[in-house]
Design a protein around this motif. Structure first.
Motif, PDB file in Angstrom:
ATOM      1  N   VAL A 253      -0.575  71.454 -25.958  1.00  0.00           N
ATOM      2  CA  VAL A 253      -0.922  72.857 -25.698  1.00  0.00           C
ATOM      3  C   VAL A 253      -1.971  72.924 -24.583  1.00  0.00           C
ATOM      4  CG1 VAL A 253      -1.784  75.007 -26.710  1.00  0.00           C
ATOM      5  CG2 VAL A 253      -0.374  73.461 -28.087  1.00  0.00           C
TER       6      VAL A 253
ATOM      7  N   ALA B 171      -0.232  72.468 -21.401  1.00  0.00           N
ATOM      8  CA  ALA B 171       0.503  73.693 -21.039  1.00  0.00           C
ATOM      9  C   ALA B 171      -0.448  74.670 -20.340  1.00  0.00           C
ATOM     10  CB  ALA B 171       1.120  74.323 -22.283  1.00  0.00           C
ATOM     11  N   GLU B 172      -1.658  74.742 -20.830  1.00  0.00           N
ATOM     12  CA  GLU B 172      -2.680  75.626 -20.229  1.00  0.00           C
ATOM     13  C   GLU B 172      -2.979  75.167 -18.789  1.00  0.00           C
ATOM     14  OE1 GLU B 172      -4.453  78.305 -21.665  1.00  0.00           O
ATOM     15  OE2 GLU B 172      -5.339  78.461 -19.647  1.00  0.00           O
TER      16      GLU B 172
ATOM     17  N   VAL C 232       5.558  78.136 -26.197  1.00  0.00           N
ATOM     18  CA  VAL C 232       4.273  77.799 -25.550  1.00  0.00           C
ATOM     19  C   VAL C 232       4.422  77.610 -24.046  1.00  0.00           C
ATOM     20  CG1 VAL C 232       2.406  76.091 -25.523  1.00  0.00           C
ATOM     21  CG2 VAL C 232       3.551  76.636 -27.649  1.00  0.00           C
TER      22      VAL C 232
ATOM     23  N   ARG D 195       1.509  81.807 -20.491  1.00  0.00           N
ATOM     24  CA  ARG D 195       0.220  81.125 -20.673  1.00  0.00           C
ATOM     25  C   ARG D 195      -0.071  80.986 -22.168  1.00  0.00           C
ATOM     26  NH1 ARG D 195      -4.182  79.813 -17.893  1.00  0.00           N
ATOM     27  NH2 ARG D 195      -3.243  80.449 -15.936  1.00  0.00           N
ATOM     28  N   PRO D 196      -0.407  79.759 -22.642  1.00  0.00           N
ATOM     29  CA  PRO D 196      -0.648  79.587 -24.080  1.00  0.00           C
ATOM     30  C   PRO D 196      -1.771  80.500 -24.600  1.00  0.00           C
ATOM     31  CG  PRO D 196      -0.550  77.462 -22.966  1.00  0.00           C
ATOM     32  CD  PRO D 196      -0.547  78.503 -21.894  1.00  0.00           C
ATOM     33  N   ARG D 197      -1.630  80.889 -25.877  1.00  0.00           N
ATOM     34  CA  ARG D 197      -2.633  81.747 -26.523  1.00  0.00           C
ATOM     35  C   ARG D 197      -3.325  80.959 -27.622  1.00  0.00           C
ATOM     36  NH1 ARG D 197       2.186  85.638 -27.676  1.00  0.00           N
ATOM     37  NH2 ARG D 197       2.481  86.577 -25.634  1.00  0.00           N
TER      38      ARG D 197
ATOM     39  N   ASP E 252      -1.637  78.804 -30.591  1.00  0.00           N
ATOM     40  CA  ASP E 252      -0.283  78.357 -30.239  1.00  0.00           C
ATOM     41  C   ASP E 252      -0.074  76.913 -30.661  1.00  0.00           C
ATOM     42  OD1 ASP E 252       1.036  80.492 -29.197  1.00  0.00           O
ATOM     43  OD2 ASP E 252       0.616  80.030 -27.094  1.00  0.00           O
ATOM     44  N   ARG E 253       1.163  76.595 -31.055  1.00  0.00           N
ATOM     45  CA  ARG E 253       1.510  75.219 -31.432  1.00  0.00           C
ATOM     46  C   ARG E 253       2.708  74.815 -30.591  1.00  0.00           C
ATOM     47  NH1 ARG E 253       2.982  75.664 -37.475  1.00  0.00           N
ATOM     48  NH2 ARG E 253       4.385  77.142 -36.496  1.00  0.00           N
ATOM     49  N   TYR E 254       2.753  73.552 -30.182  1.00  0.00           N
ATOM     50  CA  TYR E 254       3.916  73.071 -29.437  1.00  0.00           C
ATOM     51  C   TYR E 254       5.006  72.666 -30.435  1.00  0.00           C
ATOM     52  CZ  TYR E 254       6.954  70.341 -26.460  1.00  0.00           C
ATOM     53  OH  TYR E 254       8.051  69.870 -25.799  1.00  0.00           O
TER      54      TYR E 254
END
Ligand SMILES: NC(=O)c1ccc[n+]([C@@H]2O[C@H](COP(=O)([O-])OP(=O)(O)OC[C@H]3O[C@@H](n4cnc5c(N)ncnc54)[C@H](OP(=O)(O)O)[C@@H]3O)[C@@H](O)[C@H]2O)c1
Length: 322
Positions: free
Chosen positions: A246, A249-250, A225, A229-231, A234-236
């Motif tokens: 997440v 992260a974005e 992640v 760039r997170p999709r 997505d899971r951390y």
């Protein structure tokens, strides 16, 4: 044979184990084809090619375990070692003993069997660094420490010279701290708990350092992640983490985009620059990732960006906290 780049100046000592390694090592979990964790399978050919590049590239540590991909990770690494005619000089291959996949047993005898299975697959008769892997969920600390327990098996292997050093590798920070405090282990491996979006391992790192253990921080990308760039979906940390991690992260990826820094560079350097961490393990399932990691280390990140990244870290309530 020698690894392509072995810059002595960049080697770090893994605490009291005395082992030397580069500040980054390669994790063999994705190359074993663990679709459930990484969202994609890895072919046998890609797995072997990744292991070959790991063994001949700029880093000098390759980590695997008895259990990754039900043994496929070790088999592919073993094939790579045979193709190269042996492990390059000065290179460390680390693996881990795992609970019996059928019975769940994780005692002295299982540790010895697990070691035999690993050495057979890898084609090695000595393991530089052998960890007790993920005991949490299988055995209590007291069972591991007891007569005929898993720790007895590991110490036996070290005393016999079959394992160079022994480590404790796992998640649950409070329980892993208890293993650290037994003072039986040379090295700690913690994962997903010292990253751009999590600091759960803070006290654990302090304890390991106080005991002069080597410290390995695994999964600086939180399983992927924090590498891009997170999709959606997505899971951390393979689902161990929180939704807020997440989201963070974005936000971090967006901020870094404005200053032209790839999130993967910040995620990797966040771990590498931490003085309590000797080496950082990144997972890879294709050879290009290994050369890419070297480029991520070369990205310049100004001090003011680190300050901003600190502010974008989720509050403690959103960490794994376990
Ligand atoms: N309990 C334990 O002992 C334990 C637990 C966790 C990890 N570990 C060790 O630590 C290693 C590292 O952990 P990890 O592999 O789970 O997590 P990680 O390093 O945080 O993430 C690995 C994932 O990130 C992706 N990735 C890397 N660079 C990328 C980039 N630039 N762009 C897009 N994706 C990128 C990889 O994709 P690709 O698959 O496409 O290459 C891979 O799937 C493991 O392999 C294992 O050896 C040990």
């Amino acid at each position: 044979m020698s690894a392509e780049v072995t810059q002595a100046s960049s080697l770090r000592r893994l605490g009291r184990s005395g082992l030397l390694t580069t500040p980054v090592g390669i994790g063999g979990s994705p190359l074993g084809g663990m679709e459930g964790l990484y969202g994609h399978d890895t072919s046998h050919e890609d797995g072997v090619a990744t292991a070959v590049r790991a063994l001949t590239g700029p880093f000098t540590l390759l980590d695997t375990s008895n259990a990754y991909g039900n043994g496929r990770s070790e088999q592919r690494i073993g094939e790579a070692i045979r193709n190269l005619g042996g492990v390059p000089d000065g290179y460390l291959v680390a693996t881990k003993v795992d609970a019996d996949p059928t019975s769940g047993a994780f005692d002295r005898d299982r540790v010895l069997r697990s070691f035999e299975e690993s050495t057979e697959r890898l084609g090695l008769d000595h393991i530089d660094l052998l960890h007790l892997h993920d005991p949490e969920g299988h055995i209590s600390v007291d069972e591991a420490l007891g007569r005929n327990g898993a720790i007895e098996g590991l110490i036996e292997l070290r005393d016999a010279g079959l394992a160079g050093s022994i480590g404790i590798a796992g998640g649950a920070a409070a329980e892993i701290t208890r293993y650290v405090e037994t003072d039986h282990f040379d090295v700690l491996l913690t994962h997903n708990r010292w990253t751009l979006v999590d600091r759960t391992a803070n006290e654990l790192l302090d304890r390991a350092r106080a005991l002069n253990m080597g410290v390995i921080n695994a999964a600086p990308f939180g399983g992927g992640v924090l590498a891009r760039r997170p999709r959606p979906g997505d899971r951390y940390a393979y689902g161990l983490g929180t939704a807020e991690q997440v989201n963070a992260a974005e936000r971090i990826a967006t901020f870094l985009g404005t200053v032209g820094i790839p999130i993967a560079a910040a995620a990797l350097q966040f771990s590498v620059r931490e003085s309590r961490i000797d080496t950082t393990l990144i997972g890879a399932s294709n050879p290009g990732r290994i050369d890419e990691a070297q480029r991520l280390l070369d990205v310049k990140i100004p001090d003011e960006v680190w300050v901003e990244l600190d502010e974008l870290t989720p509050a403690r309530t959103h960490w794994i906290n376990d």
